[in-house]
Design a protein around this motif. Structure first.
Motif, short mmCIF file in Angstrom:
data_model
loop_
_atom_site.label_atom_id
_atom_site.label_comp_id
_atom_site.label_asym_id
_atom_site.label_seq_id
_atom_site.Cartn_x
_atom_site.Cartn_y
_atom_site.Cartn_z
N GLU A 11 0.82 -1.21 0.00
CA GLU A 11 0.00 0.00 0.00
C GLU A 11 0.86 1.27 0.00
O GLU A 11 0.55 2.24 -0.68
CB GLU A 11 -0.94 0.01 1.20
N ARG A 39 -3.10 5.03 15.32
CA ARG A 39 -4.54 5.29 15.17
C ARG A 39 -4.79 6.75 14.81
O ARG A 39 -5.61 7.06 13.95
CB ARG A 39 -5.28 4.93 16.46
N ARG A 40 -4.07 7.67 15.50
CA ARG A 40 -4.25 9.10 15.21
C ARG A 40 -3.81 9.43 13.78
O ARG A 40 -4.46 10.22 13.09
CB ARG A 40 -3.45 9.96 16.21
N THR A 42 -3.65 7.34 11.11
CA THR A 42 -4.57 6.80 10.11
C THR A 42 -5.92 7.51 10.16
O THR A 42 -6.57 7.69 9.12
CB THR A 42 -4.76 5.29 10.30
N ALA A 43 -6.34 7.94 11.36
CA ALA A 43 -7.60 8.68 11.49
C ALA A 43 -7.50 10.04 10.79
O ALA A 43 -8.44 10.48 10.13
CB ALA A 43 -7.96 8.87 12.96
N MET A 45 -5.54 10.75 8.24
CA MET A 45 -5.55 10.48 6.80
C MET A 45 -6.97 10.23 6.29
O MET A 45 -7.38 10.76 5.25
CB MET A 45 -4.68 9.26 6.48
N ASP A 46 -7.71 9.44 7.05
CA ASP A 46 -9.08 9.13 6.65
C ASP A 46 -9.96 10.38 6.69
O ASP A 46 -10.77 10.62 5.78
CB ASP A 46 -9.65 8.05 7.57
N ASP A 47 -9.79 11.18 7.74
CA ASP A 47 -10.56 12.42 7.88
C ASP A 47 -10.25 13.38 6.73
O ASP A 47 -11.14 14.02 6.16
CB ASP A 47 -10.25 13.07 9.22
N ARG A 49 -9.12 12.61 3.70
CA ARG A 49 -9.66 12.12 2.42
C ARG A 49 -11.18 12.26 2.35
O ARG A 49 -11.74 12.54 1.29
CB ARG A 49 -9.28 10.64 2.23
N GLN A 50 -11.85 12.10 3.48
CA GLN A 50 -13.31 12.14 3.50
C GLN A 50 -13.87 13.57 3.49
O GLN A 50 -14.91 13.82 2.89
CB GLN A 50 -13.84 11.40 4.74
N ASN A 51 -13.17 14.49 4.14
CA ASN A 51 -13.77 15.80 4.41
C ASN A 51 -13.10 17.00 3.74
O ASN A 51 -13.62 18.11 3.83
CB ASN A 51 -13.81 16.04 5.92
#
Length: 203
Positions: A11, A39-40, A42-43, A45-47, A49-51
């Motif tokens: 990845e 966790r922080r 990856t969170a 990164m996800d936040d 990409r999403q927002n």
């Protein structure tokens, strides 16, 4: 090799400029991190990409529909600097020499890569100029064949637009302290500052 490790390495190699050796080192570094830290990360990164959003006026990245630069009343709203990517905005802002607004095209015209004028935010740029407040358009695209093609296309589109806009609008380009073939994002801050300060009039 562990399948879990191999999956993470695989990845990470999808990121630009990251080969398997670098990806392996990053994976091993993450393994030494505290679980809460991972966790922080990856969170975040996800936040992101999403927002993440694009400013409805300049196409810059923003947390809201209008970016902080466009909202800043201290900026010179008579000048707009046209750049290829968000990274170029960051590079110019780091010089602290430019106080106007920006417009992010989202790339350059490149037939080889299947990118045409309609894939860029050129119409949004013309719409903003058509409102009549802008008095100078600075073309700060990279000194590449694709950048020159994009600049020429924008100039042609602006010629027709300017006939219907009240008042004189200057079209300038950054000085070529940045060599042909160079991308603005990778130039040092002193070179960029010099290029912005010594921009030349095109029209």
């Amino acid at each position: 090799m562990s399948k879990l490790l191999d999956d993470v390495v695989g990845e990470l190699t999808r990121l630009p400029g990251i080969g398997r050796r670098t990806a392996f080192r990053l994976a091993m570094y993450m393994l030494r991190m505290e679980r809460d830290e991972v966790r922080r990360m990856t969170a975040a990164m996800d936040d992101f990409r999403q927002n993440i959003m694009y400013c409805k006026f300049c196409n810059n990245l923003s947390d809201t529909d209008v970016c902080p630069i466009c909202l800043d009343e201290r900026r010179d709203r008579t000048t707009v600097c046209v750049v290829e990517q968000v990274g170029d905005v960051v590079s110019i802002e780091n010089t602290r020499q430019y106080k106007g607004l920006y417009h992010v095209l989202g790339g350059v015209i490149s037939p080889m890569q299947g990118i045409g004028p309609s894939d860029l935010k050129i119409d949004l740029l013309l719409e903003n100029i058509g409102r009549g407040e802008i008095r100078e358009v600075i073309l700060a695209v990279s000194a590449t064949v694709e950048g020159e093609t994009t600049q020429f296309y924008i100039m042609r589109r602006l010629e027709g637009l300017l006939e219907g806009v009240a008042g004189e609008i200057n079209i300038t380009c950054i000085a070529r302290g940045i060599g042909f073939g160079d991308e603005l994002e990778y130039a040092d801050e002193l070179t960029i500052a010099h290029a912005i300060h010594n921009r030349t009039k095109m029209k």
